[in-house]
Design a protein around this motif. Structure first.
Motif, PDB file in Angstrom:
ATOM      1  N   UNK A 397     -76.203  13.267  31.838  1.00  0.00           N
ATOM      2  CA  UNK A 397     -75.849  14.669  31.557  1.00  0.00           C
ATOM      3  C   UNK A 397     -76.581  15.607  32.509  1.00  0.00           C
ATOM      4  N   UNK A 398     -77.858  15.350  32.702  1.00  0.00           N
ATOM      5  CA  UNK A 398     -78.649  16.254  33.560  1.00  0.00           C
ATOM      6  C   UNK A 398     -78.205  16.133  35.023  1.00  0.00           C
ATOM      7  N   UNK A 401     -75.322  18.335  36.016  1.00  0.00           N
ATOM      8  CA  UNK A 401     -75.659  19.745  36.275  1.00  0.00           C
ATOM      9  C   UNK A 401     -75.771  20.013  37.773  1.00  0.00           C
ATOM     10  N   UNK A 458     -82.157  17.402  36.463  1.00  0.00           N
ATOM     11  CA  UNK A 458     -81.434  18.027  37.565  1.00  0.00           C
ATOM     12  C   UNK A 458     -82.356  18.449  38.708  1.00  0.00           C
ATOM     13  N   UNK A 461     -81.046  23.100  39.560  1.00  0.00           N
ATOM     14  CA  UNK A 461     -80.967  24.187  38.581  1.00  0.00           C
ATOM     15  C   UNK A 461     -82.184  25.108  38.688  1.00  0.00           C
ATOM     16  N   UNK A 462     -82.099  26.265  38.046  1.00  0.00           N
ATOM     17  CA  UNK A 462     -83.187  27.254  38.174  1.00  0.00           C
ATOM     18  C   UNK A 462     -84.464  26.803  37.493  1.00  0.00           C
ATOM     19  N   UNK A 463     -84.328  25.956  36.474  1.00  0.00           N
ATOM     20  CA  UNK A 463     -85.520  25.314  35.906  1.00  0.00           C
ATOM     21  C   UNK A 463     -85.232  23.819  35.826  1.00  0.00           C
ATOM     22  N   UNK A 464     -86.305  23.039  35.741  1.00  0.00           N
ATOM     23  CA  UNK A 464     -86.124  21.600  35.534  1.00  0.00           C
ATOM     24  C   UNK A 464     -86.074  21.328  34.038  1.00  0.00           C
ATOM     25  N   UNK A 465     -86.149  20.049  33.677  1.00  0.00           N
ATOM     26  CA  UNK A 465     -86.067  19.743  32.240  1.00  0.00           C
ATOM     27  C   UNK A 465     -87.189  20.466  31.494  1.00  0.00           C
ATOM     28  N   UNK A 466     -86.829  20.977  30.343  1.00  0.00           N
ATOM     29  CA  UNK A 466     -87.766  21.802  29.586  1.00  0.00           C
ATOM     30  C   UNK A 466     -88.438  20.989  28.494  1.00  0.00           C
ATOM     31  N   UNK A 467     -89.637  21.388  28.181  1.00  0.00           N
ATOM     32  CA  UNK A 467     -90.445  20.665  27.200  1.00  0.00           C
ATOM     33  C   UNK A 467     -90.060  21.126  25.795  1.00  0.00           C
ATOM     34  N   UNK A 468     -89.124  20.384  25.198  1.00  0.00           N
ATOM     35  CA  UNK A 468     -88.627  20.787  23.874  1.00  0.00           C
ATOM     36  C   UNK A 468     -89.624  20.466  22.771  1.00  0.00           C
ATOM     37  N   UNK A 470     -92.886  20.668  22.984  1.00  0.00           N
ATOM     38  CA  UNK A 470     -93.852  21.760  22.959  1.00  0.00           C
ATOM     39  C   UNK A 470     -93.255  22.995  22.281  1.00  0.00           C
TER      40      UNK A 470
END
Lengths: 483, 448
Positions: A397-398, A401, A458, A461-468, A470
Motif C-alpha cells: 500500500x505504501x 503512494x 513511501x 510523499x511529504x512525510x514518511x510513515x508516521x508513528x501511530x 506514539x
C-alpha cells in the motif's frame, strides 16, 4: 514542498485580520459581567492571503479522486461531477431555512419527494426515508425500525442480529447501538454465507440478518433466495447494506432479492463527494410491513400537486436527525440520477463490474486470489505470498503512494490474510486501469528482487510513515499556546 | 447512448472481455439467479444533458424563496450568517472534497492537519480540553453524548432541561431506546430550566444532566455550582451550545461541563434546508478515550518530522465491532473544514466582533419590537442573538401576514407548544441591518 507546514496558529501575528464587518448601525449593549467570557479563544490572527496560502498548501498535501486513481475497496471512489457542486450552491437550495413556511420551499420538497420515489424504484422498496446522514446512520435507523416492528407484534424476544464475519464493522456496531445483539456467522469456503451455519443460528430470537450483497469480498450471494426464505420462515427481517450497490444498478433490486430494508450510501453509488470523511447521506428504503415505523418526517404530495412534510405515523421510531436529512447531498444525488436515467445507471454497474474483473484477470498471477470465480464491482487479493517474501500488504500500500495511486482498502475484510480490497469504479479509463496493472506487477517484481524498496516505502510523499503507536500512547489532539 | 462519466469505449470493452476470457458482460453477472434479475428498465425520467438539467434544477431552486430574497428572522438552531468568500473557495478545492477519510496519512496530511486545527479551535471556544473531528449534527452529537454518559457512569437516568431544542429532544428519545436510557424532563420557569426541580432530581442513578446554552428560547442560563452537584453524584454535565455565542460568553468548559456538543453551522456553513451541517463533540482529557468518531492526533514520521494521523482508533466501530458504543463512520469532515476556515478568517478578534454584532443587533431588535404596544419580551434572563416576543394574536397569523411583505418573522412557538402559540422566537444576526429591523417593526405594527 515543505516537510513541515506550520499550523495556522503558528502563522498568527497580532493585529492581522482576514475578515470584514460592517460598521455597527445599532447601539452597543453591555454583556452582563457574570456572563462575559474571560480571556479570548486562541484563534489565529492572519491576513486573507495567509488563510488562502495556508489551506492551499494543505490541499496540496492531500490526495482526492481528482488527483488520481483511488481504488479504495467498498468506498466507491468514483468521479464526483462538478455540475452537482454548482447545483447544490444555487441560492434556492443552499440558502433556505428548515423552518420556512412549506409554501416557500415547494421546489425543495418536490425534489425530495421525487428522490424518495426514484430510490424506492431503484431498490425495489415501498417507501424511502431520506433522513439518515450516513450509511451507518441508515443501518441503525433500519434496525430500529425492525426492532419496532417485532415489538409492535408483542414479540420482544427477537434481539439477535445475524451478521457474516465478512461484514463492515458498522453492522455489528449499529446493532449494538440499536439495543440488539450480534451473532457472527462464518463464511463458507466460497466466501459466501454458510447456509448450514445460518440454519443453526436462526430461531425465535432472530430479529434480522444483515447482508451486503455483493459482499465485501466482491462476491454475489448466489443463494440469496434461499437465505431470504430461511430468514423469513424464522420470522426475521432481511437487511441490505447498500455499501456495494454500485454492482447492481439496473441488474437486480434488493427488494426483488427478498430484502425488507435497504440503505444506500449516496456518497458511494450516487457520486456525492466524500468530503474527506463526509458529509454523506444514507437513505433507507423499506417494504410495506415496515412503512408504519419510518422516522419523521416523510415528504408527501397533496392532491393539488403541492408537497408537504408529514410527521411519522403513530408507530414511527421518531426522529433520527434534525430537520430533513443532509439536503445538500440529496440534491447532488438527485442531479446524478437525472443525468444518467435508467440506461445510464445500468451501464454504471456493467462497467464497474467489467473494470473489476479486468483488474482481477490481469493481476491474478502476481497476487493470490482467495476465492476463485468472477467478481462483481470489487475483489480481494491476499498478500500471503508476498508476506512470505518479507513484504506485508501495508508495505505494498505504501509503495503505491510513490506512483500517485491511492492504495486499496487493506486488512479488510478480516477473514482474508493480508487482504487488499480493490474497487476501480466505472469512471476510470482503461489507460488508468492498465497503468495500475503495470504498477502492481512492478511492485510484485520489486518484492522478489528489491524488497527493501517496498518495505521502506513511501519515498516520495511529504512525510514518511508516521508513528501511530506514539500518537495513541501519548495523544496530542490539539495545539496549545506556549506560555 | 454515451455518458460523459463512463469512459469505456466499445473497443476497450472488447479488449477487457478478451483478457477476462468471457464473451459478454452478461456472463460476469452469471452468479445472480435469473428470478431476481431486473428484466425491465427502472421507471425513471430520461437522462438530461448538462444544459437542460441545470435549467431544470434552477427551476426547482427558483420555486423556493431563499434567505437572500426575504428578510429573515428565523433561527431556532439554524442561523443565517455571512459566509466569507474564502470559505467557499477553500472547500471547493477538490483535493479536499474528493478525498475519503484520511486512512493513508502520508497522502492525507492536508486534511489531517486541517482537522487537527479544527479540533483545537472548537476546544478553545467551548473551553474544553479535546474535540473530535465532527459528528452528523448537533442533535446526533448530543445523543452520542448521552450514550457516553451512560457507558461511563453505568447509569441510565438522563435529566433534560425543558429548554432543549425540541428536535434534539426527539433525536435523544429515538436513540435512548438502544441503550435503554431513561429520559426525565425538567420543567421550565418562564423560559429557563427550573433549577430547584433539577437539583432535587439529581441522584446517584443520574448518568447526565443535559442543558442547552443559549437555550432554545435564546436565554443564557446560569448554572452556578450545578456541575459540582452533578459530580458529587458521579454524573456528567452535558451542554449543547451555540459556538458563536461562546466567543463572547463564558463557555461551558469554564463552568464545569464534562461534554460540550453543538453544531458548527453558524461558522461558514449554509443553512441548506437543515443539512448537511456539522456536529461537534468536545470533552475533558479524562473522557478522551470515550469520544465517538474520528480523532486526529499529532505524531512524527520516521525522520522525526511532525505529522498527523487518525488516532485512538481502538474506540471505533471498525475495531470494536459489536463492543463499540457508537457506530459512526462517515462524519461531516468537509463542513468541519469550512468551520475551521471561518474561524481562521475571523480569528481571535474578529469572532468576538461578529458575535458582539449579533448580540447588539438582537438587543436593538428586542428593544425596537417591544416598544410596539401589545408586544412584550418573554425572556426574563439575558439572551444572546435570539429572543421570544409575545403578542395578543397567534404568532402563526402574524408570520403569515409578514410573509406577504417578504419577511420571515421568526419561529412560531405554537408549533412545538400550544400554550406558547402567541409567542414568536426571533433571531437577529449580523446580516440584518438596522433599517431591516425597523422595517420589520413597522410591518409588525401594521398587522397587529
Amino acid at each position: 514542498m515543505n516537510k513541515n507546514t506550520p499550523l495556522i496558529f503558528e502563522r498568527s501575528r497580532k493585529d492581522r485580520i482576514a475578515y470584514s464587518l460592517p460598521k455597527s448601525d445599532v447601539p452597543t449593549y453591555a454583556i452582563p459581567d457574570e456572563l462575559k467570557r474571560e480571556g479570548k479563544a486562541e484563534l489565529p490572527e492572519v491576513s486573507e492571503l495567509d488563510v488562502i496560502r495556508h489551506y492551499t498548501e494543505l490541499s496540496r498535501r492531500n490526495h482526492g479522486v481528482d488527483n488520481g486513481f483511488y481504488p479504495l475497496g467498498s468506498c466507491t471512489m468514483k468521479y464526483n461531477p462538478k455540475l452537482h457542486e454548482d447545483v447544490a450552491r444555487l441560492s434556492g437550495f443552499a440558502h433556505i431555512h428548515p423552518y420556512q413556511p412549506q409554501e416557500t420551499v415547494q421546489g425543495a420538497l418536490k425534489m425530495l419527494a421525487e428522490l424518495q420515489k426514484y430510490l424506492a424504484e431503484i431498490t425495489g422498496m415501498e417507501q424511502v426515508t431520506l433522513q439518515p446522514a450516513a450509511g451507518a446512520h441508515g443501518e441503525w435507523t433500519g434496525l430500529m425500525m425492525i426492532r419496532a416492528y417485532h415489538e409492535s407484534r408483542g414479540d420482544f424476544k427477537r434481539t439477535k442480529v445475524i451478521i457474516p464475519d465478512s461484514a463492515h464493522g458498522t453492522n455489528p456496531a449499529s446493532a449494538t447501538v440499536a439495543g440488539l445483539e450480534t451473532i457472527t456467522i462464518p463464511s463458507d469456503e466460497h466466501g459466501l454465507v454458510s447456509i448450514e451455519h445460518l440454519r443453526q443460528v436462526l430461531g425465535e430470537d432472530t430479529a434480522a440478518l444483515m447482508l451486503t450483497n455483493p459482499n465485501t469480498l466482491g462476491l454475489f450471494e448466489r443463494e440469496i433466495i434461499e437465505i431470504a426464505n430461511l430468514v423469513h420462515q424464522a420470522g426475521g427481517m432481511l437487511y441490505y447494506d447498500g455499501a456495494n450497490a454500485n454492482a447492481i444498478l439496473g441488474i437486480s433490486r434488493p427488494g426483488d432479492m427478498g430484502f425488507d430494508v435497504v440503505h444506500l450510501n449516496l456518497h458511494k453509488t450516487f457520486t456525492t463527494p466524500h468530503g474527506g470523511g463526509g458529509p454523506g447521506a444514507g437513505p433507507v428504503g423499506v417494504k410495506n410491513a415496515l412503512v408504519p415505523f419510518l422516522p419523521s418526517p416523510i415528504i408527501e404530495q397533496n392532491e393539488d400537486g403541492t408537497y408537504h412534510l408529514k410527521d411519522g405515523l403513530l408507530q414511527s421510531i421518531g426522529r433520527v436527525k434534525s430537520y430533513y436529512g443532509n439536503f445538500g447531498i440529496l440534491v447532488r444525488a438527485y442531479t446524478y440520477i437525472r443525468t444518467m436515467g435508467s440506461d445510464g445507471l445500468k451501464k454504471v454497474s456493467e462497467n464497474a463490474v467489467l473494470h473489476a474483473n479486468y483488474l482481477l484477470a490481469s493481476l491474478a498471477e502476481a497476487y493470490d486470489v482467495p476465492y476463485k470465480g468472477y467478481c462483481m464491482h470489487e475483489f480481494v487479493f491476499s498478500g500471503k505470498r508476498q508476506k512470505e517474501q518479507g513484504v506485508r500488504t501495508l508495505d505494498i500500500a505504501k509503495r503505491l503512494l510513490d506512483f500517485g495511486i491511492h492504495p486499496p482498502t487493506i486488512y479488510f475484510p478480516l477473514i482474508v490474510e493480508e487482504s487488499m480490497m480493490i474497487e476501480p469504479t466505472e469512471t476510470e479509463s482503461k489507460e488508468t486501469l492498465d497503468q495500475f496493472i503495470d504498477v502492481m506487477l512492478q511492485i510484485a517484481k520489486e518484492i522478489e528482487h528489491e524488497p527493501e524498496l517496498v518495505q521502506d516505502a513511501p519515498h516520495t510523499t511529504v512525510v514518511k510513515r508516521l508513528d501511530e503507536v506514539r500518537a495513541a500512547r501519548k495523544p496530542v489532539l490539539r495545539w496549545r499556546k506556549e506560555d | 447512448m454515451k455518458y460523459r462519466y463512463l469512459p469505456t469505449t466499445d473497443q476497450d470493452r472488447q479488449e477487457m472481455l478478451e483478457k477476462i476470457g468471457v464473451r459478454s458482460i452478461e456472463e460476469l453477472f452469471s452468479d445472480i439467479p435469473s428470478q431476481i434479475r431486473l428484466k425491465r428498465s427502472y421507471q425513471l425520467p430520461e437522462p438530461l444533458a448538462e444544459f437542460s438539467l441545470m435549467k431544470h434544477m434552477k427551476q426547482l431552486a427558483n420555486m423556493n424563496q431563499s434567505l437572500e430574497d426575504y428578510t429573515s428572522f428565523l433561527g431556532a438552531g439554524v442561523y443565517q450568517h455571512h459566509i466569507p468568500s474564502v470559505v467557499g473557495h477553500i472547500i471547493s478545492r477538490s483535493e479536499f472534497y474528493t478525498a475519503y477519510t484520511p486512512y493513508q496519512p502520508e497522502i492525507s496530511q492536508g486534511e489531517l492537519q486541517a482537522i487537527f486545527e479544527f479540533q483545537t479551535m472548537i476546544a478553545e471556544l467551548t473551553g474544553m480540553e479535546v474535540a473530535n473531528s465532527s459528528m452528523y449534527d448537533g442533535a446526533t452529537a448530543l445523543a452520542e453524548a448521552a450514550n457516553v454518559a451512560a457507558a461511563v457512569t453505568k447509569q441510565k437516568k438522563i435529566l433534560i432541561s425543558g429548554a432543549l431544542h425540541p428536535e434534539s429532544r426527539e433525536v435523544l428519545q429515538t436513540q435512548a431506546k438502544g441503550f435503554g436510557l431513561q429520559l426525565i424532563d425538567i420543567p421550565l420557569v418562564d423560559e429557563v430550566t427550573n433549577l430547584e426541580i433539577l437539583r432535587k432530581s439529581i441522584d446517584d442513578q443520574t448518568a447526565a444532566v443535559i442543558v442547552q446554552f443559549p437555550n432554545f428560547y435564546g436565554s443564557l442560563e446560569t448554572f452556578a455550582d450545578l456541575a459540582e452537584l452533578i459530580h458529587q453524584h458521579k454524573g456528567l454535565f452535558i451542554v449543547q451550545a451555540n459556538p458563536m455565542a461562546l466567543a463572547i460568553i463564558e463557555p461551558p468548559g469554564a463552568w464545569g461541563a464534562d461534554i460540550v456538543v453543538g453544531d458548527a453551522q453558524p461558522f461558514g456553513i449554509p443553512t441548506s434546508y437543515g443539512g448537511p451541517h456539522c456536529g461537534f463533540f468536545t470533552t475533558t482529557k479524562k473522557l478522551m478515550r470515550k469520544i465517538p468518531g474520528r480523532i486526529v492526533g499529532q505524531t512524527v514520521d520516521e525522520d522525526g518530522n511532525r505529522g498527523y494521523v487518525l488516532t485512538l482508533q481502538a474506540r471505533e466501530q471498525h475495531i470494536r465491532r459489536d463492543k463499540a458504543t457508537s457506530n459512526i463512520c462517515s462524519n461531516q469532515a468537509l463542513n468541519a473544514l469550512a468551520a475551521a476556515v471561518y474561524m481562521s478568517t475571523f480569528g481571535k478578534e474578529g469572532l468576538q466582533q461578529v458575535a458582539k454584532l449579533n448580540y447588539d443587533k438582537a438587543h436593538y431588535a428586542a428593544e425596537r419590537l417591544t416598544s410596539i404596544p401589545g408586544v412584550s419580551l418573554v425572556n426574563q434572563s439575558p439572551f444572546f442573538h435570539e429572543f421570544v416576543i409575545h403578542f395578543s394574536k397567534p404568532a402563526a397569523a402574524i408570520c403569515r401576514d409578514l410573509l406577504s411583505k417578504k419577511i420571515f418573522a421568526g419561529f412560531d412557538l405554537g408549533k412545538i407548544d400550544l400554550t406558547r402559540n402567541h409567542q414568536l422566537l426571533v433571531a437577529v444576526t449580523e446580516v440584518r441591518t438596522k433599517a431591516e429591523i425597523d422595517q420589520f417593526a413597522v410591518a409588525l405594527e401594521g398587522v397587529l
